[in-house]
Design an enzyme around this catalytic site. Structure first.
Site, PDB file in Angstrom:
ATOM      1  N   VAL A  37       0.833  -1.210   0.000  1.00 30.41           N
ATOM      2  CA  VAL A  37       0.000   0.000   0.000  1.00 30.41           C
ATOM      3  C   VAL A  37       0.867   1.259   0.000  1.00 30.41           C
ATOM      4  O   VAL A  37       0.662   2.181  -0.795  1.00 30.41           O
ATOM      5  CB  VAL A  37      -0.954   0.003   1.213  1.00 30.41           C
ATOM      6  CG1 VAL A  37      -1.724   1.312   1.289  1.00 30.41           C
ATOM      7  CG2 VAL A  37      -1.918  -1.172   1.139  1.00 30.41           C
ATOM      8  N   GLY A  38       1.854   1.292   0.892  1.00 34.69           N
ATOM      9  CA  GLY A  38       2.714   2.475   0.990  1.00 34.69           C
ATOM     10  C   GLY A  38       3.414   2.769  -0.329  1.00 34.69           C
ATOM     11  O   GLY A  38       3.518   3.931  -0.744  1.00 34.69           O
ATOM     12  N   TYR A  73      -5.932  -8.757  14.657  1.00 33.20           N
ATOM     13  CA  TYR A  73      -5.623  -7.668  13.718  1.00 33.20           C
ATOM     14  C   TYR A  73      -6.772  -6.659  13.697  1.00 33.20           C
ATOM     15  O   TYR A  73      -6.565  -5.445  13.741  1.00 33.20           O
ATOM     16  CB  TYR A  73      -5.402  -8.274  12.326  1.00 33.20           C
ATOM     17  CG  TYR A  73      -5.157  -7.271  11.248  1.00 33.20           C
ATOM     18  CD1 TYR A  73      -3.905  -6.689  11.107  1.00 33.20           C
ATOM     19  CD2 TYR A  73      -6.164  -6.903  10.358  1.00 33.20           C
ATOM     20  CE1 TYR A  73      -3.661  -5.756  10.096  1.00 33.20           C
ATOM     21  CE2 TYR A  73      -5.933  -5.977   9.351  1.00 33.20           C
ATOM     22  CZ  TYR A  73      -4.679  -5.409   9.224  1.00 33.20           C
ATOM     23  OH  TYR A  73      -4.448  -4.495   8.236  1.00 33.20           O
ATOM     24  N   LYS A 117      -6.850  -2.572  14.557  1.00 28.31           N
ATOM     25  CA  LYS A 117      -7.282  -1.578  13.570  1.00 28.31           C
ATOM     26  C   LYS A 117      -8.486  -0.770  14.067  1.00 28.31           C
ATOM     27  O   LYS A 117      -8.608   0.424  13.785  1.00 28.31           O
ATOM     28  CB  LYS A 117      -7.597  -2.269  12.235  1.00 28.31           C
ATOM     29  CG  LYS A 117      -6.343  -2.742  11.529  1.00 28.31           C
ATOM     30  CD  LYS A 117      -5.505  -1.545  11.124  1.00 28.31           C
ATOM     31  CE  LYS A 117      -4.142  -1.856  10.618  1.00 28.31           C
ATOM     32  NZ  LYS A 117      -3.320  -0.641  10.395  1.00 28.31           N
ATOM     33  N   ARG A 155     -15.540 -12.970  -1.632  1.00 29.91           N
ATOM     34  CA  ARG A 155     -14.608 -11.887  -1.316  1.00 29.91           C
ATOM     35  C   ARG A 155     -14.606 -10.856  -2.443  1.00 29.91           C
ATOM     36  O   ARG A 155     -14.846 -11.177  -3.597  1.00 29.91           O
ATOM     37  CB  ARG A 155     -13.172 -12.409  -1.151  1.00 29.91           C
ATOM     38  CG  ARG A 155     -12.935 -13.311   0.051  1.00 29.91           C
ATOM     39  CD  ARG A 155     -12.994 -12.558   1.368  1.00 29.91           C
ATOM     40  NE  ARG A 155     -12.647 -13.447   2.476  1.00 29.91           N
ATOM     41  CZ  ARG A 155     -13.507 -14.269   3.088  1.00 29.91           C
ATOM     42  NH1 ARG A 155     -14.766 -14.309   2.709  1.00 29.91           N
ATOM     43  NH2 ARG A 155     -13.099 -15.035   4.080  1.00 29.91           N
ATOM     44  N   ASP A 208     -12.508 -21.565   6.123  1.00 30.61           N
ATOM     45  CA  ASP A 208     -13.105 -20.672   5.129  1.00 30.61           C
ATOM     46  C   ASP A 208     -13.020 -19.209   5.571  1.00 30.61           C
ATOM     47  O   ASP A 208     -13.085 -18.312   4.755  1.00 30.61           O
ATOM     48  CB  ASP A 208     -14.596 -21.004   4.958  1.00 30.61           C
ATOM     49  CG  ASP A 208     -14.835 -22.019   3.849  1.00 30.61           C
ATOM     50  OD1 ASP A 208     -13.916 -22.248   3.038  1.00 30.61           O
ATOM     51  OD2 ASP A 208     -15.949 -22.581   3.817  1.00 30.61           O
TER      52      ASP A 208
HETATM   53  P1  GDP Z   1      -9.554 -13.446   4.623  1.00 30.82           P
HETATM   54  O1  GDP Z   1     -10.216 -12.668   3.525  1.00 30.82           O
HETATM   55  O2  GDP Z   1      -9.208 -12.614   5.821  1.00 30.82           O
HETATM   56  O3  GDP Z   1     -10.342 -14.686   4.981  1.00 30.82           O
HETATM   57  O4  GDP Z   1      -8.108 -13.900   4.120  1.00 30.82           O
HETATM   58  P2  GDP Z   1      -7.482 -14.760   2.929  1.00 30.82           P
HETATM   59  O5  GDP Z   1      -7.245 -13.901   1.746  1.00 30.82           O
HETATM   60  O6  GDP Z   1      -6.275 -15.419   3.517  1.00 30.82           O
HETATM   61  O7  GDP Z   1      -8.524 -15.929   2.572  1.00 30.82           O
HETATM   62  C1  GDP Z   1      -9.698 -15.719   1.859  1.00 30.82           C
HETATM   63  C2  GDP Z   1     -10.368 -17.042   1.525  1.00 30.82           C
HETATM   64  O8  GDP Z   1      -9.608 -17.728   0.518  1.00 30.82           O
HETATM   65  C3  GDP Z   1     -10.516 -18.033   2.670  1.00 30.82           C
HETATM   66  O9  GDP Z   1     -11.794 -18.650   2.537  1.00 30.82           O
HETATM   67  C4  GDP Z   1      -9.414 -19.058   2.395  1.00 30.82           C
HETATM   68  O10 GDP Z   1      -9.699 -20.343   2.938  1.00 30.82           O
HETATM   69  C5  GDP Z   1      -9.454 -19.102   0.876  1.00 30.82           C
HETATM   70  N1  GDP Z   1      -8.235 -19.615   0.243  1.00 30.82           N
HETATM   71  C6  GDP Z   1      -8.191 -20.566  -0.739  1.00 30.82           C
HETATM   72  N2  GDP Z   1      -6.925 -20.834  -1.094  1.00 30.82           N
HETATM   73  C7  GDP Z   1      -6.134 -20.007  -0.362  1.00 30.82           C
HETATM   74  C8  GDP Z   1      -4.723 -19.806  -0.315  1.00 30.82           C
HETATM   75  O11 GDP Z   1      -3.936 -20.421  -1.005  1.00 30.82           O
HETATM   76  N3  GDP Z   1      -4.265 -18.863   0.554  1.00 30.82           N
HETATM   77  C9  GDP Z   1      -5.114 -18.133   1.339  1.00 30.82           C
HETATM   78  N4  GDP Z   1      -4.604 -17.215   2.153  1.00 30.82           N
HETATM   79  N5  GDP Z   1      -6.463 -18.331   1.323  1.00 30.82           N
HETATM   80  C10 GDP Z   1      -6.959 -19.245   0.479  1.00 30.82           C
END
Ligand code: GDP
Length: 314
Positions: free
Chosen positions: A14-15, A135, A139, A208, A268
């Site tokens: 970000v920075g 976290y 924040k 997401r 998840d």
């Molecule tokens: P979140 O948005 O705080 O939950 O953080 P993440 O970006 O780490 O994960 C988002 C979602 O993606 C979660 O449901 C994870 O289980 C899924 N996910 C699937 N594959 C991956 C992977 O390789 N890395 C991460 N970090 N998340 C994954």
């Protein structure tokens, strides 16, 4: 925007994007310090830095960040490192006459089961998502401290809460990264190895939203120019995809043609995290980079960073 502007955390994704964006602003002087010279957890060092350099504006983009696995594994560091950096920097800013402070958080500050799309007033309406509670608490404290300074002392300290970010300079660690960079790396390596399938974590069903970091940097500069910005405001696209859909889009951007499997034994996290962005849109800002375009650009950035040996994997 009064200058000089101290960008805390300028080597982070970000920075760095904020610095690139600020370089387009005429007449702006930017102040930065690498962590080796200024540890933001060190209150005394931060106070000395502010006394010497007297920044007029602060953009606080420094944080200890990580994906779902890192957050779950190191809650002590995620809470304390973030709190210490925020407290030291916000206090030093006030004591040294900083009139404008932009604090960066994340939409994980909102409750796990917040009403979707999430409006800013969902803050503190119910319990947080346990996998990133530490976290989020740090924040929330930073956001509230800025709000209290503004209320109590009349300084313009305010916050922006971006949704899941991606872009150049992201962290590509196989376990500690966020999902989008994690998948770029996994699909890229599977393509090179000729693997028949790639497994993604969880059920693939969580939803997401993803924002390119250059869009966030643009939103930050926009917010810093508003005379009366909201105390905190969501920054996102208001468009979400399931993790499985994201995996398919990443596979396409990378050129991987094998199968995609899910692994429901991995967490998840929160089921859905879609921001309501009507507040920032009402101030005249909207994102410009679609997920499709952003993924193409980010895969090229990933290739360039891995070739140059600058890819982050921590
Ligand atoms: P979140 O948005 O705080 O939950 O953080 P993440 O970006 O780490 O994960 C988002 C979602 O993606 C979660 O449901 C994870 O289980 C899924 N996910 C699937 N594959 C991956 C992977 O390789 N890395 C991460 N970090 N998340 C994954």
């Amino acid at each position: 925007m009064p200058s000089p502007i101290f960008v805390a955390g300028h080597r982070g994704m970000v920075g760095a994007a904020v610095c690139r964006r600020l370089s387009l602003e005429p007449g702006v002087q930017v102040l930065t310090r690498p962590r080796s010279e200024l540890d933001l957890c060190d209150e005394g060092a931060v106070a000395r830095f502010f006394e010497q350099e007297k920044p007029a504006t602060v953009i606080f983009a420094s944080a200890k960040v990580g994906g779902i696995h890192a957050n779950k594994t190191f809650p002590v560091e995620f809470l304390t490192d973030n709190l210490r950096q925020e407290l030291a920097t916000i206090h030093a800013s006030y004591r040294n006459g900083v009139k404008r402070f932009l604090f960066l958080g994340s939409t994980c500050i909102y409750p796990r089961l917040a009403k979707q799309p999430i409006r800013e007033d969902e803050l503190l309406s119910s319990a947080l998502e346990p996998t990133n509670e530490a976290y989020a608490l740090a924040k929330i404290a930073g956001l509230k401290l800025c709000q209290y300074f503004r209320q109590q002392y009349g300084v313009l300290y305010h916050s922006a809460m971006p949704t899941n970010l991606y872009g150049p300079g992201d962290n590509y660690h196989p376990d500690h990264s966020h999902v989008l960079p994690g998948l770029i790396r996994r699909f890229h390596e599977a393509k090179l190895a000729g693997s028949p399938s790639v497994t993604i974590w969880g059920t693939g069903r969580p939803l997401r939203e993803f924002l390119h970091v250059d869009d966030l940097a643009d939103a930050i500069i926009h917010l810093c120019k508003l005379e009366n910005p909201p105390d905190w405001v969501n920054v996102g696209t208001s468009v979400d995809v399931s993790i499985l859909q994201l995996a398919k889009q990443v596979a396409e951007a990378v050129g991987y043609q094998g199968e995609i499997h899910t692994d429901p034994s991995k967490p998840d996290g929160t089921p859905r995290k879609l921001t309501d962005t009507s507040l920032i849109r009402s101030t005249g800002w909207a994102p410009k980079i679609s997920l499709h375009e952003g993924l193409q650009r980010t895969y090229q950035d990933f290739l360039a960073e891995s070739q140059a040996g600058t890819m982050r994997s921590i």
